[in-house]
Design a protein around this motif. Structure first.
Motif, PDB file in Angstrom:
ATOM      1  N   GLY A  87       0.783  -1.228   0.000  1.00 26.11           N
ATOM      2  CA  GLY A  87       0.000   0.000   0.000  1.00 26.11           C
ATOM      3  C   GLY A  87       0.815   1.277   0.000  1.00 26.11           C
ATOM      4  O   GLY A  87       0.259   2.365  -0.192  1.00 26.11           O
ATOM      5  N   ARG A  88       2.117   1.196   0.217  1.00 26.11           N
ATOM      6  CA  ARG A  88       2.940   2.404   0.197  1.00 26.11           C
ATOM      7  C   ARG A  88       2.991   2.992  -1.210  1.00 26.11           C
ATOM      8  O   ARG A  88       3.074   2.266  -2.191  1.00 26.11           O
ATOM      9  CB  ARG A  88       4.356   2.095   0.683  1.00 26.11           C
ATOM     10  CG  ARG A  88       4.465   1.844   2.177  1.00 26.11           C
ATOM     11  CD  ARG A  88       5.918   1.611   2.566  1.00 26.11           C
ATOM     12  NE  ARG A  88       6.414   0.344   2.023  1.00 26.11           N
ATOM     13  CZ  ARG A  88       7.711   0.027   1.948  1.00 26.11           C
ATOM     14  NH1 ARG A  88       8.627   0.904   2.343  1.00 26.11           N
ATOM     15  NH2 ARG A  88       8.076  -1.152   1.470  1.00 26.11           N
ATOM     16  N   LYS A 107      12.007   4.332 -11.491  1.00 30.92           N
ATOM     17  CA  LYS A 107      12.780   4.231 -10.243  1.00 30.92           C
ATOM     18  C   LYS A 107      12.008   4.918  -9.134  1.00 30.92           C
ATOM     19  O   LYS A 107      11.502   6.029  -9.306  1.00 30.92           O
ATOM     20  CB  LYS A 107      14.146   4.903 -10.414  1.00 30.92           C
ATOM     21  CG  LYS A 107      15.014   4.900  -9.152  1.00 30.92           C
ATOM     22  CD  LYS A 107      15.472   3.507  -8.808  1.00 30.92           C
ATOM     23  CE  LYS A 107      16.531   3.507  -7.697  1.00 30.92           C
ATOM     24  NZ  LYS A 107      16.011   4.003  -6.410  1.00 30.92           N
ATOM     25  N   ILE A 108      11.890   4.234  -7.998  1.00 29.28           N
ATOM     26  CA  ILE A 108      11.287   4.834  -6.816  1.00 29.28           C
ATOM     27  C   ILE A 108      12.340   4.876  -5.713  1.00 29.28           C
ATOM     28  O   ILE A 108      13.286   4.086  -5.706  1.00 29.28           O
ATOM     29  CB  ILE A 108      10.047   4.051  -6.330  1.00 29.28           C
ATOM     30  CG1 ILE A 108      10.418   2.613  -5.938  1.00 29.28           C
ATOM     31  CG2 ILE A 108       8.961   4.052  -7.396  1.00 29.28           C
ATOM     32  CD1 ILE A 108       9.274   1.821  -5.330  1.00 29.28           C
ATOM     33  N   GLY A 142      -4.663   0.101  -3.356  1.00 28.13           N
ATOM     34  CA  GLY A 142      -3.809   0.262  -2.186  1.00 28.13           C
ATOM     35  C   GLY A 142      -3.019  -0.997  -1.923  1.00 28.13           C
ATOM     36  O   GLY A 142      -2.200  -1.409  -2.732  1.00 28.13           O
ATOM     37  N   ASN A 143      -3.293  -1.624  -0.773  1.00 24.32           N
ATOM     38  CA  ASN A 143      -2.555  -2.840  -0.416  1.00 24.32           C
ATOM     39  C   ASN A 143      -3.267  -4.115  -0.850  1.00 24.32           C
ATOM     40  O   ASN A 143      -2.938  -5.203  -0.380  1.00 24.32           O
ATOM     41  CB  ASN A 143      -2.295  -2.879   1.090  1.00 24.32           C
ATOM     42  CG  ASN A 143      -3.585  -2.935   1.901  1.00 24.32           C
ATOM     43  OD1 ASN A 143      -4.680  -2.801   1.352  1.00 24.32           O
ATOM     44  ND2 ASN A 143      -3.461  -3.118   3.205  1.00 24.32           N
ATOM     45  N   GLU A 144      -4.238  -3.981  -1.758  1.00 23.39           N
ATOM     46  CA  GLU A 144      -4.888  -5.180  -2.281  1.00 23.39           C
ATOM     47  C   GLU A 144      -3.903  -5.938  -3.185  1.00 23.39           C
ATOM     48  O   GLU A 144      -3.085  -5.330  -3.871  1.00 23.39           O
ATOM     49  CB  GLU A 144      -6.135  -4.816  -3.095  1.00 23.39           C
ATOM     50  CG  GLU A 144      -7.173  -4.014  -2.339  1.00 23.39           C
ATOM     51  CD  GLU A 144      -6.944  -2.522  -2.460  1.00 23.39           C
ATOM     52  OE1 GLU A 144      -7.836  -1.755  -2.058  1.00 23.39           O
ATOM     53  OE2 GLU A 144      -5.867  -2.126  -2.956  1.00 23.39           O
ATOM     54  N   PRO A 145      -3.967  -7.256  -3.202  1.00 18.46           N
ATOM     55  CA  PRO A 145      -3.042  -8.028  -4.041  1.00 18.46           C
ATOM     56  C   PRO A 145      -3.376  -7.893  -5.520  1.00 18.46           C
ATOM     57  O   PRO A 145      -4.499  -7.537  -5.897  1.00 18.46           O
ATOM     58  CB  PRO A 145      -3.252  -9.466  -3.558  1.00 18.46           C
ATOM     59  CG  PRO A 145      -4.662  -9.481  -3.041  1.00 18.46           C
ATOM     60  CD  PRO A 145      -4.868  -8.128  -2.419  1.00 18.46           C
ATOM     61  N   ALA A 146      -2.390  -8.172  -6.342  1.00 19.05           N
ATOM     62  CA  ALA A 146      -2.610  -8.191  -7.787  1.00 19.05           C
ATOM     63  C   ALA A 146      -3.521  -9.361  -8.144  1.00 19.05           C
ATOM     64  O   ALA A 146      -3.565 -10.374  -7.444  1.00 19.05           O
ATOM     65  CB  ALA A 146      -1.277  -8.325  -8.514  1.00 19.05           C
ATOM     66  N   SER A 147      -4.252  -9.213  -9.236  1.00 22.87           N
ATOM     67  CA  SER A 147      -5.088 -10.302  -9.721  1.00 22.87           C
ATOM     68  C   SER A 147      -4.201 -11.388 -10.323  1.00 22.87           C
ATOM     69  O   SER A 147      -3.130 -11.106 -10.865  1.00 22.87           O
ATOM     70  CB  SER A 147      -6.067  -9.791 -10.779  1.00 22.87           C
ATOM     71  OG  SER A 147      -6.937  -8.821 -10.230  1.00 22.87           O
TER      72      SER A 147
END
Length: 212
Positions: A87-88, A107-108, A142-147
């Protein structure tokens, strides 16, 4: 033991082994999915008008925050948001792109991240089972997982063989999948084998006036 009895025992043993294999695979699947999810990111940028989605998928390829994704209009903005699996949210900087290959690297500013090891990517053949991870339809914000989609490799073929029906600058090999991986937001997602090892990048949907 007669021949017929031996054959029946052989068939029974084969069924038991096959059943055990299926059970083992079904038990391993959640662990594989869970191990891959931290490597996935959601990307938000330009779009949102005239039916253009303002989001796509990406994958971490270094612990220092390098993100591999597809080159698209979504990245044509001064402010790209990259959301991690936990979620960050971070501002993404475009540090490299190859429009011919239709890939880009962001790049983050983050460290000690989970990521794919690109050097350990694998190649598959027709019939091999695959998993496709992406933020299709932008359902994860947000912090939901990828499908995750299950599928298999139908064939590996040069994309140039389809020139004239599709518009694409990429002319190398592609995997044609028996899975619906061309939904909005899926581009930039990760294709893995059943062990979670990276196979490739989910490409953009290809269409023009002939097949729109």
């Amino acid at each position: 033991m007669t021949r017929n009895q031996a054959m029946r025992w052989g068939v029974l043993l084969a069924c038991v082994l096959m059943t055990n294999s299926v059970i083992a695979a079904s038990r391993a699947f959640p662990r594989v999915v869970q191990s891959v999810q931290p490597n996935m990111v959601k990307i938000y940028g330009a779009g949102g008008i005239r039916g253009l989605e303002a989001y796509q998928s990406g994958m971490l390829i270094s612990k220092e925050g390098h993100v591999l994704t597809v080159w698209s209009y979504v990245l044509d903005t001064d402010y790209i948001t990259v959301t991690l699996n936990d979620g960050r949210k971070f501002k993404g900087e475009l540090v490299g792109a190859d429009p011919r290959l239709e890939i880009a690297v962001l790049k983050i500013e983050a460290e000690d991240l989970a990521c794919f090891n690109v050097d350990e990517s694998v190649e598959l053949g027709s019939g091999d089972r695959v998993l496709a991870f992406s933020n299709l339809f932008g359902v994860a914000t947000g912090n939901e997982p990828a499908s995750v989609l299950h599928g298999s490799v139908a064939v590996r073929t040069p994309l140039s063989a389809r020139r004239g029906a599709f518009e694409s600058t990429y002319t190398g090999d592609v995997y044609v999948l028996d899975a619906m991986t061309n939904n909005p937001g899926a581009a930039g997602g990760a294709l893995t084998d059943r062990q979670g090892r990276l196979v490739g990048l989910l490409g953009k949907e290809l269409r023009n006036s002939l097949n729109n």
